[in-house]
Design a protein around this motif. Structure first.
Motif, mmCIF file in Angstrom:
data_model
loop_
_atom_site.group_PDB
_atom_site.id
_atom_site.type_symbol
_atom_site.label_atom_id
_atom_site.label_comp_id
_atom_site.label_asym_id
_atom_site.label_seq_id
_atom_site.Cartn_x
_atom_site.Cartn_y
_atom_site.Cartn_z
ATOM 1 N N LEU A 47 0.716 -1.218 0.182
ATOM 2 C CA LEU A 47 0.027 -0.119 -0.115
ATOM 3 C C LEU A 47 0.825 1.320 -0.001
ATOM 4 N N LYS B 26 -0.038 4.535 -1.021
ATOM 5 C CA LYS B 26 -0.612 5.516 -0.792
ATOM 6 C C LYS B 26 -2.196 5.371 -0.361
ATOM 7 N N ASN B 27 -2.724 6.350 0.722
ATOM 8 C CA ASN B 27 -4.248 6.041 0.938
ATOM 9 C C ASN B 27 -4.489 7.300 1.442
ATOM 10 N N THR C 252 -9.257 6.080 1.834
ATOM 11 C CA THR C 252 -10.026 5.681 0.497
ATOM 12 C C THR C 252 -10.241 4.083 0.723
ATOM 13 N N VAL D 32 -8.557 4.538 -7.241
ATOM 14 C CA VAL D 32 -7.613 3.450 -6.446
ATOM 15 C C VAL D 32 -6.898 2.875 -7.839
ATOM 16 N N ALA E 160 -5.698 6.199 -4.031
ATOM 17 C CA ALA E 160 -5.006 5.353 -3.277
ATOM 18 C C ALA E 160 -4.176 4.565 -4.115
#
Length: 740
Positions: free
Chosen positions: A389, A391-392, A396, A518, A538
């Motif tokens: 992961l 980016k978030n 999101t 996303v 994201a």
């Protein structure tokens, strides 16, 4: 254990039963060697690829079969399946001495069950998962008659332009060493001979990952200090784990082809390290010394490769055609031939092939093992643990229950082949779960709308309008873009690491809808995707996640699995920064802050920092670090210090944090990196839970190779750093090492 510590100590540490078994193998090898003619010995050093029975290669196949019957072939590669390997083994048993063949194959990240590509697996930082992946690959391959895999690739790689970065563990020698041990253990088990395991190969010896300009097969030019400090440790770790074979490399190292390097193969590998297995060339790398300009012709190449310690010639036919004359002319030592043959025969005895030549070629076992459904569950688990992961924004992810219409867009969303990546064994795609399949299976009542927008490669915008219209009616957009499977791997070097074709334009068009976007990225290397990094809500980096990739991605998207993966290699902002390892060396003019770069070691058009640093990876929860203690601020000879701290889960869901320990030797006789990874811990915590974590530090932790290549730990101050990533240090302390 240091690189220079003698592996002979391992032999002395063997139980008496194992030592007796080793001596028994040696006696059998010597008895057989005494019966062999020079031609039969050289035959054991000859490895060929299996020829097709029909078509243009029919004549060469007939010749090859005759050579097998005559004992002129010691190993075949690319022959797989219990029936086919059984047939070829039967021919070898018609030879005078009935010496069985070794069957080798590139089982890189799975046989029938395809696991994430090795760089993706490395992102898990989970040695149990990585070992399990190799164990299942070995179980399936051995059931298909394979004795030997040409894996793991343990090359440290700091240049993502190099396509084979996909096959390794990334940029760090410490993490790479842990992964090398895990993969060797998974492939081989406790000892050779089990019919559910295969021999492993540590490749490519050595420094192939440092190819100039990131161009495959290119030259390598390294200082000895860099060779010993960065590029050799994972090979030594593989050796200490008992790896059966090494493969030399295509590249030159400081002007000498690795295949013809006595320094690498005789001085280091068989000398300092006391390696008792055998070395196989890479594909035709003996022959390629002629193209390098290091050998005048094929006979000269055979002489130089054998003299340097390369035991088996893969697909070069240099040894089988020219070594006999070279021995008779005194250009090659008969002792070198005997040493190479001993090493190969020993592995055949250890595998049990002389007692049961067909023990790996059992069609019933093959059918049962390849039908084992439990392998899929492991593949899904490994894939989940490998997804990073990046980016978030605004939480999101995971996808909210209120998302009733999900638009799945992109050229790779419904692709099976592109989830597998390079180096797959089988051509059947039926068992691959696509990302679209995974999302549909998990959506639980939500409407899933799909539009490819363009074909893989995305050369045309013809489908963009339809995709944007579909996305505009959705609550959330899942965009799947990236490299196609054939853009990473061997001979897949790139100068442009951006998204292929018009995928950035597709993202921009979808972002313009105002809906949350996303992005799921597929690739075998770090890519550069600045607009997506800046504007996506994201980002999941899924690599090439394998057979269960679609289910794994869906599990992460919907929050059934909380991502814990960390990057095993940093992601640059642009190609001009490469190479950009986190373990950079201090300069006399360091950048103290990004606003003051005048006459500093800096770029005028970009920061020094990567887009995403080594060790980066987010979670759906948050973790705090506190309470750092060091039980002794000064370390005397023979002592250990314990660095301890608390990690707490301060979020609302359970999660796994990978805490990382870095050190810096503040003043040394050789300038040291600003950070070096020296340990990591996976910590699983429920919401509100806190756990005490400890790292043990001794002189070995603080040691390095000095300017004379002496492994040493020098007295002085060491900065100890603990954090969530190489650029996210949470706690620090200082340890002083005393004089001995």
């Amino acid at each position: 254990m240091t690189l220079r510590r003698s592996a002979a100590l391992c032999l002395l540490a063997l139980p008496l039963s194992a030592l007796a078994q080793t001596q028994d193998v040696q006696q059998k090898v010597e008895a057989l060697l005494a019966r062999m003619t020079l031609q039969e010995k050289i035959g054991q050093l000859n490895q060929l690829t299996g020829r097709e029975a029909t078509g243009p290669q029919a004549a060469s196949r007939a010749s090859q079969l005759a050579d097998i019957r005559a004992g002129k072939v010691g190993s075949l590669l690319n022959v797989k399946g219990a029936a086919d390997t059984r047939e070829m083994q039967g021919l070898a048993l018609q030879s005078r001495l009935k010496i069985p063949l070794l069957f080798g194959l590139d089982v890189i990240h799975g046989y029938k069950t395809v696991f994430p590509v090795p760089l993706g697996e490395a992102a898990s930082w989970d040695m149990e998962a990585i070992e399990a992946s190799a164990r299942i690959a070995a179980r399936e391959a051995s059931a298909a008659g394979i004795h030997w895999t040409f894996a793991p690739m343990v090359d440290v790689a700091r240049d993502p332009r190099w396509g084979r970065v996909m096959e390794g563990a990334g940029e760090d020698p410490y993490l790479g060493s842990q992964i090398a041990r895990a993969r060797v253990s998974g492939f081989q088990g406790a000892k050779l001979g089990g019919t559910d395991r295969v021999m492993a190969t540590a490749k490519h010896f050595a420094a192939y990952g440092a190819a100039v300009a990131g161009r495959d097969y290119n030259a390598v030019d390294l200082s000895p200090q860099q060779l010993y400090e960065v590029y050799l440790p994972p090979f030594k770790a593989a050796l200490d784990a008992g790896v059966a074979t090494f493969m030399n490399a295509f590249n030159t190292l400081n002007g000498i082809p690795a295949t013809g390097s006595s320094f690498l193969q005789r001085d280091i590998l068989k000398g300092e390290w006391k390696f008792s297995g055998f070395v196989v060339s890479d594909w035709a790398s003996v022959k390629e010394m002629v193209a390098h300009g290091y050998a005048s012709d094929l006979p000269d190449a055979a002489v130089k490769a054998m003299g340097a310690g390369s035991d088996m010639d893969m697909e070069g036919e240099a040894y089988v055609n020219h070594l006999e004359d070279a021995v008779k002319a005194g250009r090659v030592s008969a002792a070198h031939i005997d040493d190479a043959v001993r090493r190969i025969l020993a592995k055949k005895f250890e595998l049990g092939l002389f007692d049961e030549p067909y023990r790996f070629s059992d069609p019933q076992r093959e059918q049962a093992v390849l039908a084992d459904a439990s392998h899929r569950a492991v593949a899904r688990d490994v894939a989940q643990k490998s997804i990073v992961l990046l980016k978030n924004e605004n939480n999101t992810l995971p996808l909210a229950a209120g998302a009733r219409r999900i638009a799945v867009i992109g050229p790779l969303a419904d692709s099976k082949r592109d989830l597998e990546g390079g180096w797959v064994v089988n051509d059947v795609r039926g068992d691959v779960v696509t990302i679209l399949d995974g999302i549909r299976a998990r959506a639980r009542g939500a409407q899933v709308i799909h539009a490819a927008a363009c074909k893989p490669g995305c050369a045309s915008k013809d489908g963009f309008a339809k995709a944007v219209a579909a996305a505009a009616s959705a609550d959330v957009i899942v965009l799947t873009v990236g490299e196609t499977w054939d853009m990473s791997g061997e001979a897949k070097s790139r100068t442009d690491l951006g998204l292929p074709g018009r995928q950035n334009e597709l993202f921009a068009a979808l972002k313009a809808t105002g809906k949350p976007v996303v992005v799921v990225l597929l690739a075998g290397r770090p890519l550069i995707f600045s607009e997506i990094a800046d504007k996506a809500d994201a980002i999941l980096y899924a690599w090439f996640p394998g057979s269960e990739g679609g289910n794994a991605v869906a599990s992460v998207l919907f929050g059934d699995y909380n991502p814990s993966a960390k990057l095993p290699i940093g992601f640059p902002r642009n190609v001009g920064q490469i190479p950009l390892p986190y373990a950079q060396y201090a300069t006399g003019r360091p950048v103290l802050n990004e606003k003051d770069i005048v006459y500093r070691s800096a770029y005028i058009d970009a920061p020094n920092t990567p887009r995403y640093a080594f060790g980066h990876g987010l979670s759906y929860t948050t973790f705090t670090y506190s309470g750092l203690t060091l039980d002794k601020p000064t370390l005397a000879n023979g002592e250990r210090a314990t660095l301890s701290f608390d990690i707490a889960n301060t979020g609302k869901v359970a999660g796994t944090e990978i805490a990382q320990l870095y050190i810096r030797d503040v003043v040394a006789s050789v300038v040291r990196p600003v950070k070096e990874l020296k340990g990591f811990r996976k910590v699983v915590l429920r919401p509100g839970e806190r756990q005490r974590v400890s790292f043990s530090i001794d002189r070995e932790t603080l040691a390095f190779f000095d300017s004379r290549l002496k492994w040493t730990a020098e007295p002085g101050d060491f900065l100890l750093m603990v954090g969530s990533a190489s650029d996210d240090i949470r706690l620090e302390s200082t340890l002083r090492l005393q004089e001995r």
